[in-house]
Design an enzyme around this catalytic site. Structure first.
Site, PDB file in Angstrom:
ATOM      1  N   HIS A   1       0.811  -1.219   0.000  1.00 39.88           N
ATOM      2  CA  HIS A   1       0.000   0.000   0.000  1.00 39.88           C
ATOM      3  C   HIS A   1       0.848   1.274   0.000  1.00 39.88           C
ATOM      4  O   HIS A   1       1.842   1.388   0.712  1.00 39.88           O
ATOM      5  CB  HIS A   1      -1.037   0.022   1.122  1.00 39.88           C
ATOM      6  CG  HIS A   1      -0.498   0.008   2.517  1.00 39.88           C
ATOM      7  ND1 HIS A   1      -0.120   1.152   3.171  1.00 39.88           N
ATOM      8  CD2 HIS A   1      -0.289  -1.008   3.382  1.00 39.88           C
ATOM      9  CE1 HIS A   1       0.289   0.832   4.392  1.00 39.88           C
ATOM     10  NE2 HIS A   1       0.215  -0.457   4.546  1.00 39.88           N
TER      11      HIS A   1
ATOM     12  N   ASP B   1       6.322   0.567   6.607  1.00 38.23           N
ATOM     13  CA  ASP B   1       4.866   0.383   6.458  1.00 38.23           C
ATOM     14  C   ASP B   1       4.277   1.480   5.594  1.00 38.23           C
ATOM     15  O   ASP B   1       3.895   2.525   6.095  1.00 38.23           O
ATOM     16  CB  ASP B   1       4.236   0.359   7.858  1.00 38.23           C
ATOM     17  CG  ASP B   1       2.757   0.035   7.825  1.00 38.23           C
ATOM     18  OD1 ASP B   1       2.255  -0.406   6.779  1.00 38.23           O
ATOM     19  OD2 ASP B   1       2.094   0.254   8.858  1.00 38.23           O
TER      20      ASP B   1
ATOM     21  N   GLU C   1      -4.788   1.899   2.747  1.00 42.17           N
ATOM     22  CA  GLU C   1      -4.887   0.711   3.600  1.00 42.17           C
ATOM     23  C   GLU C   1      -5.043   1.120   5.063  1.00 42.17           C
ATOM     24  O   GLU C   1      -5.804   0.515   5.809  1.00 42.17           O
ATOM     25  CB  GLU C   1      -3.629  -0.171   3.450  1.00 42.17           C
ATOM     26  CG  GLU C   1      -3.745  -1.542   4.121  1.00 42.17           C
ATOM     27  CD  GLU C   1      -3.280  -1.563   5.584  1.00 42.17           C
ATOM     28  OE1 GLU C   1      -3.559  -2.553   6.275  1.00 42.17           O
ATOM     29  OE2 GLU C   1      -2.648  -0.581   6.039  1.00 42.17           O
ATOM     30  N   GLU C   2      -4.328   2.184   5.454  1.00 41.35           N
ATOM     31  CA  GLU C   2      -4.224   2.504   6.887  1.00 41.35           C
ATOM     32  C   GLU C   2      -5.538   2.937   7.526  1.00 41.35           C
ATOM     33  O   GLU C   2      -5.842   2.549   8.641  1.00 41.35           O
ATOM     34  CB  GLU C   2      -3.156   3.588   7.117  1.00 41.35           C
ATOM     35  CG  GLU C   2      -1.725   3.154   6.794  1.00 41.35           C
ATOM     36  CD  GLU C   2      -1.202   2.064   7.730  1.00 41.35           C
ATOM     37  OE1 GLU C   2      -1.943   1.592   8.604  1.00 41.35           O
ATOM     38  OE2 GLU C   2      -0.032   1.659   7.552  1.00 41.35           O
TER      39      GLU C   2
END
Lengths: 471, 471
Positions: free
Chosen positions: B283, B295, B329-330
């Site tokens: 992502h 991330d 995504e987060e």
């Protein structure tokens, strides 16, 4: 018929026993990991060794501090015996920080990040300045010969190969430049050597390490330094533009006569077979640039933790279990040699030795210097390690310090942590406490303790084990 | 007899083919790893994403920069198609940095390291100050009930359990406090919540992350923050001394209407079965505190690298291979949902999807959401991964972004890197480029590319594969 029934009963009993054994082993190993992760001591010990003592070069005040500290901590564990084993070690000091530059034009210089290799002599008092010649290793040095080497500084620049999955293999393929580079270059009349740091990463940190002058006489010796990977790349590209480039370097290192030092040893005496000895260890000395947290503070505290974990989880070893904190692995191996020498003198029976000296990273498994039958015995325990992602069981060397114990039936083993980042820190100023992750360190200690537990319980000799099962 | 000879000949041929296939697969996989380690692009891409763009929260300028940059880089790879897939995403901004303190006495305060949880409302303009009550989770909150909770700030302090070997399991056991803590506490009249950071390490960094207010109305919502692990421990110990302790916190975050954004998609169209689609992705969005390097910058650049590695090593996929860089995504999963929605509309046949969203650490293996027969097919490839120390093949989830593709015969897979250090960086200010090791990142990309290569070559359906072998 009676015989068949009897055999069936025995088989059933055998299977049943095996299942119970497996399940109690699983539980005991789980207890060991839990103790290490929830109530571990290794990280606290490493903090002290790294931050309250620091780099522990053989023969230094810090090294002696480390001897005192670890001896005291082992005594606090309530082991059966704790003692110091005297050993004479070399003493080499770095002195004032090294300085180097490359002359890029008249009055125009650029500083280079260098560090003296351990054992190197100093440069002349005013420093050494000479033309630089780049070689890709000892072979190319020989091809160039005296005609092209004489009077120059040899710049060894063969990089570690990035395509090795195990970074220790990449190290093995390059470290001859560091270890023998000065000796060989001196034979062709070089005035100094500068070696590309044994580092897979591009950065500004020079990495020191051991070197040897072989049989050179005092007046044949030349000074040897490591240069950071970034500066090695820079120097190499500058040499392509200007091949008569001159480099200046000044080093203030010094060799002294040997001094007294010690291996630190603690023991839990075996409850059933006290004459069968298992060793777990790491080396207490380190290079001086960082704290020696990965190399080998991690191995020291993990080895101490093995004994504590077994004690705290209530496991009483049948064989004698010793932790040995070896002195002088980095520049002499005097501690490892001394320990083996004394063991031989006393005719001690070492059945197993396990070393941790590859950094405090996530453990992946072990290598074993063992016979096929011993190795197969170890492989039968593999399923017990699976829940902890320990999968790597290969034949290979145990470690430098325990190497001198090789021979007879002694199985030598080495903890194999993930190696990808090891050479980012190895022998450099960034090998400090903050570079070690607490969990990774603790997982390593628990992994070692679990192997020691299995070796103690089942032995490494398949015949004697069968005999035990029959009892 | 003729029949027997024929069968023998076929068997021999079959075995021989299998041996050749295995050996050519080994060589091709070696080529993939070599390309990644010696001439990789992933690290360079990550450098740009992390240092030239930075944190990429959905709806932010940085997120749009990341869309533009990765689209351009995919175009540079000379793929068959590159396009943007529009998707509306939430926009939440942190605003001015949060501030918090605990009142330790009259006029005596100590600052606390906090950060707003993603999606939280702001505190009142002058900040929120109230008595704190510590709970170990949602269950204890309910036990206390309105009587003890009303008017207070709820401090969720259940730590991640250190004894889980897979740190994601420790995360799963705690994250309900972060995700639902505010919603639940609001029901009992709390005026705010402070949640212990989802971090196994003791440090000073608060870790943000997504939260939900569920069905609460606007006026029922209360502000929610994360507190660093060190300050959580401090606050807890202070509460033991003084149980009517007051905490003040001020947050300036804000929710905006949805804005337009995009998934970035690149494709190598299949040479034999273009309608069978394989996806590899990560992502593009990240939290805003750090660079989002682990991330999920790592997953983004590894996924891009998979296509480049196959192209550069000369492998032409038979099936269509897509890289999908998912947006959001987060805090919404809008990109993942949109991609699956469009795939369904177009009746696309996704045979395989692989996600990398667990950090750029040393790869250990994969988890698979697959049938037994599909999983057994994958297991038959395990020996090909052994030289790269890839050993972990387990059933499990693929990843959040590819989750919506679940159904039919689609196999979902997730790269599983070493998880020990992941939560040291997850959603915190230290998730930056320097925390990613080049080699570890590159090994992950090569591991993913190797799996994609095998899925493409042999498929995941054992029946169709047998059919192929017969040809």
């Amino acid at each position: 018929m009676k015989k068949i029934l009897c055999t069936l009963a025995l088989s059933f009993f055998g299977i049943h026993s095996a299942m119970i054994a497996q399940s109690s082993d699983s539980l005991n190993i789980r207890k060991i990991y839990d103790m290490s992760l929830l109530n571990g001591k290794s990280y606290e010990w490493l903090d002290h060794l790294s931050n309250q003592i620091g780099g522990r070069l053989s023969g230094s005040f810090n090294a002696e501090q480390a001897v005192d500290y670890t001896k005291k901590e082992l005594e606090n564990l309530g082991l059966d015996k704790v003692w110091l084993q005297p050993v004479m070690v070399p003493k080499w000091t770095r002195g004032e920080r090294e300085f180097a530059y490359v002359q890029t034009g008249p009055g125009d210089t650029r500083n280079l990040n260098i560090t003296a290799l351990g054992g190197s002599i100093a440069t002349a008092e005013g420093g050494t300045k000479a033309q630089v010649i780049e070689v890709q290793g000892l072979e190319q040095l020989r091809e160039y010969g005296e005609e092209q080497i004489k009077g120059k500084i040899v710049f060894y620049n063969r990089p570690m190969r990035a395509d090795h999955i195990l970074t220790f293999e990449a190290y093995g393929g390059c470290v001859d430049q560091r270890y023998s580079g000065a000796e060989e270059a001196a034979k062709y009349g070089a005035v100094g050597v500068i070696v590309r740091s044994m580092n897979l990463r591009m950065d500004d940190l020079p990495h020191t390490g051991s070197m040897s002058y072989g049989d050179l006489t005092e007046d044949q010796k030349i000074p040897a330094a490591a240069i950071s990977t970034n500066d090695a790349a820079y120097l190499s590209s500058m040499l392509k533009i200007q091949n008569d480039l001159q480099v200046y370097f000044k080093m203030n290192c010094k060799n002294f006569p040997d001094v007294q030092s010690y291996n630190v040893i603690g023991e839990i005496t075996g409850s059933e077979s006290p004459n069968e000895i298992m060793v777990v260890g790491g080396h207490l000395d380190s290079w001086d640039l960082g704290d020696g947290a990965h190399d080998d503070g991690a191995g020291v505290v993990q080895s101490m933790e093995v004994l504590r974990l077994l004690k705290e989880t209530g496991y009483q070893p049948k064989k004698t279990l010793r932790v040995v904190l070896f002195m002088n692995e980095e520049n002499g191996l005097r501690g490892g040699n001394k320990y083996a020498e004394v063991a031989k003198e006393k005719n001690e029976d070492h059945v197993f030795a396990l070393e941790s000296d590859s950094g405090g990273f996530t453990p992946r498994g072990f290598t074993f210097n063992a016979t096929d039958s011993q190795f197969n015995k170890v492989l039968s325990w593999k399923p017990l390690f699976e829940p902890y992602l320990i999968h790597y069981f290969e034949k290979g060397s145990g470690g430098a310090d325990i190497g001198p114990l090789e021979g007879g039936d002694t199985v030598l083993a080495g903890l194999r942590p993930d190696s990808q980042r090891y050479f980012d820190y190895h022998h450099a100023a960034n090998d400090t406490f903050d570079a070690v992750n607490k969990r990774e360190l603790e997982l390593g200690a628990a992994t070692m303790a679990s192997l020691v537990y299995l070796v103690d319980k089942y032995g490494l000799d398949s015949i004697s084990n069968t005999a035990q099962l029959k009892k």
